[in-house]
Design an enzyme around this catalytic site. Structure first.
Site, short mmCIF file in Angstrom:
data_model
loop_
_atom_site.label_atom_id
_atom_site.label_comp_id
_atom_site.label_asym_id
_atom_site.label_seq_id
_atom_site.Cartn_x
_atom_site.Cartn_y
_atom_site.Cartn_z
N LYS A 63 0.85 -1.21 0.00
CA LYS A 63 0.00 0.00 0.00
C LYS A 63 0.87 1.24 0.00
O LYS A 63 0.63 2.19 -0.76
CB LYS A 63 -0.94 -0.02 1.22
CG LYS A 63 -2.08 -1.01 1.08
CD LYS A 63 -2.86 -1.21 2.38
CE LYS A 63 -3.92 -2.30 2.16
NZ LYS A 63 -4.62 -2.72 3.38
N GLN B 70 -4.97 -1.37 9.49
CA GLN B 70 -4.92 -2.72 8.91
C GLN B 70 -5.56 -3.74 9.85
O GLN B 70 -5.26 -3.78 11.05
CB GLN B 70 -3.46 -3.10 8.61
CG GLN B 70 -3.29 -4.41 7.87
CD GLN B 70 -3.84 -4.39 6.45
OE1 GLN B 70 -3.88 -3.35 5.79
NE2 GLN B 70 -4.26 -5.54 5.96
N ASP C 172 -11.23 3.00 3.98
CA ASP C 172 -11.65 1.60 3.95
C ASP C 172 -13.16 1.48 3.76
O ASP C 172 -13.66 0.41 3.40
CB ASP C 172 -11.33 0.92 5.30
CG ASP C 172 -10.10 0.04 5.23
OD1 ASP C 172 -9.82 -0.53 4.16
OD2 ASP C 172 -9.42 -0.10 6.28
N1 GUN Z 1 -7.38 -6.74 6.03
C1 GUN Z 1 -7.77 -7.47 4.96
N2 GUN Z 1 -8.40 -6.70 4.04
C2 GUN Z 1 -8.40 -5.45 4.56
C3 GUN Z 1 -8.90 -4.21 4.07
O1 GUN Z 1 -9.48 -4.09 2.99
N3 GUN Z 1 -8.70 -3.14 4.90
C4 GUN Z 1 -8.08 -3.26 6.10
N4 GUN Z 1 -7.95 -2.15 6.85
N5 GUN Z 1 -7.61 -4.39 6.58
C5 GUN Z 1 -7.77 -5.48 5.80
#
Ligand code: GUN
Length: 299
Positions: free
Chosen positions: A55, A99, A122
Site C-alpha cells: 500500500k 490494517q 476503507d
Molecule cells: N485486512 C484485509 N483486508 C483489509 C482491508 O481491505 N482493509 C483493512 N484495513 N484491513 C484489511
C-alpha cells in the site's frame, strides 16, 4: 463451447492507477494539494506487513504521501485510539486505514468507529456503511467490492436487471458488494454457508461474486452458461505437483471448469487482487478532494 473471456485485473488496475496519478498531478499543480494516506499496523502478522508495504509503495508511486505507523502487538487500545484521534485532527492527512485483523485485546469495532468517516478510506465506519446502503453518494466504499464493481461495469456495461449472487457475507466484501450491485439495479441474493440449494442459486446468477474463502468451492457446473464470474478468494493450498512442501494460490471458484462455462471470469491470482489497492488510492484522492471542498474527481 468457447472459453470465457478473462477479466484481467492488472489491465483494469493499470488504467485506474494512471487516472489516479493524473488526478494527483492536477491537485498538486493546480491546488498545491498532496493527498496523504496514513496506514496503521499493529502487531506482527506477516501477511499484514506485506499488504501494508504494498500500500505504501503504490501510494508513493501515484504521487501521494504515505505515512506509516507500525505499532507493537502489545499496543493498548487507548494508545491506538489516541493515535487515530491525532490523525483525524491532522489536516495534512486525508485518508486513514487501520490494517485488520487487530490483536485480540483490541476492540475492532471501537477502532473502526473512531476513524473520522471523511477519512475512512476503507469504508468500514458505520456512517459510510449506512450511506452505502441508503444510496448516498457521499459514502466512501470498501476497496475490494468497489474494484469488483468497476470490473463488472467495464465488462458488461449497464448491470440493471441482472441477477447477481454474492457468495459470502463479510463486512469487508460480501455485504458491501451486495449493496453496490443493488445500487446498480441488479436483483441481488446473498448466499452463505447456511444457504439451501447453493448450487442451484449459483446457476441462476448472471453475475456470480465468490467471496467465502473456501478453495475452489464453486465448480463449473454451478455456473450459468455465459455468466460473469468474479472470484475474490485468495486461498493458499498445498501443491505437491510443484514439489514437496510447495503451495499455490487458488480462488473460491474452480477456474479450470468454470472457464469453460462462464462468459467472462477473473483469474486468481491476477483478477480482483490488483484492483484493491488501486481503489484505496482512488478513495484517498476522493477523500482529499472532499476535505478541500472540491468536486469529486471522475475516478
Ligand atoms: N485486512 C484485509 N483486508 C483489509 C482491508 O481491505 N482493509 C483493512 N484495513 N484491513 C484489511
Amino acid at each position: 463451447m468457447t472459453d470465457a473471456a478473462i477479466i484481467d485485473g492488472k489491465v483494469h488496475a493499470d488504467r485506474l492507477r494512471e487516472k489516479v496519478a493524473a488526478e494527483v498531478r492536477r491537485l498538486k499543480d493546480g491546488r498545491g494539494l498532496t493527498p496523504a494516506l496514513a496506514v496503521v499496523l499493529v502487531g506482527d502478522d506477516p501477511a499484514s506487513h506485506v499488504y501494508v508495504k504494498a500500500k505504501g509503495k503504490q501510494t508513493v508511486a501515484a504521487g501521494m504521501e504515505s505515512i506509516e505507523h507500525r505499532l507493537p502487538a502489545d499496543t493498548s487500545e487507548a494508545h491506538l485510539l489516541a493515535l487515530i484521534d491525532t490523525l483525524n485532527g491532522d489536516p495534512a492527512v486525508h485518508g486513514i486505514l487501520v490494517q485488520l485483523p487487530l490483536p485480540g485485546h483490541i476492540d475492532e469495532g471501537a477502532v473502526i468507529a473512531a476513524v473520522d468517516p471523511a477519512k475512512d478510506v476503507d469504508g468500514f465506519h458505520p456512517v459510510n456503511v449506512g450511506r452505502l446502503w441508503s444510496g448516498d453518494a457521499r459514502a466512501l466504499v470498501p476497496c475490494t467490492p468497489y474494484g469488483c464493481l468497476l470490473m463488472l461495469k467495464e465488462t458488461l456495461g449497464d448491470l440493471g436487471g441482472r441477477r447477481a449472487l454474492v457468495l459470502g457475507r463479510s463486512n469487508i466484501v460480501g455485504k458491501p458488494m451486495a449493496a453496490l450491485l443493488l445500487g446498480e439495479s441488479c436483483t441481488v441474493t446473498i448466499a452463505h454457508s447456511r444457504t439451501a440449494d447453493l448450487a442451484q442459486r449459483c446457476r441462476e446468477a448472471d453475475i456470480l461474486v465468490a467471496a467465502v474463502g473456501r478453495p475452489r468451492l464453486v465448480p463449473g457446473d454451478w455456473v450459468k452458461p455465459g455468466a460473469t464470474v468474479i472470484d475474490v478468494g485468495i486461498n493458499r493450498i498445498e501443491a505437491p505437483e510443484k514439489g514437496p512442501g510447495k503451495t499455490r494460490i487458488v480462488g473460491d471458484v474452480d477456474f479450470a471448469t468454470a472457464v469453460t462455462v462462464a462468459g467472462a471470469i477473473t483469474p486468481v491470482p491476477g483478477g480482483v487482487g490488483p484492483m484493491t489497492i488501486c481503489c484505496l488510492l482512488r478513495n484517498t484522492v476522493v477523500a482529499a478532494c472532499r476535505q478541500a471542498g472540491l468536486a469529486d474527481p471522475d475516478l
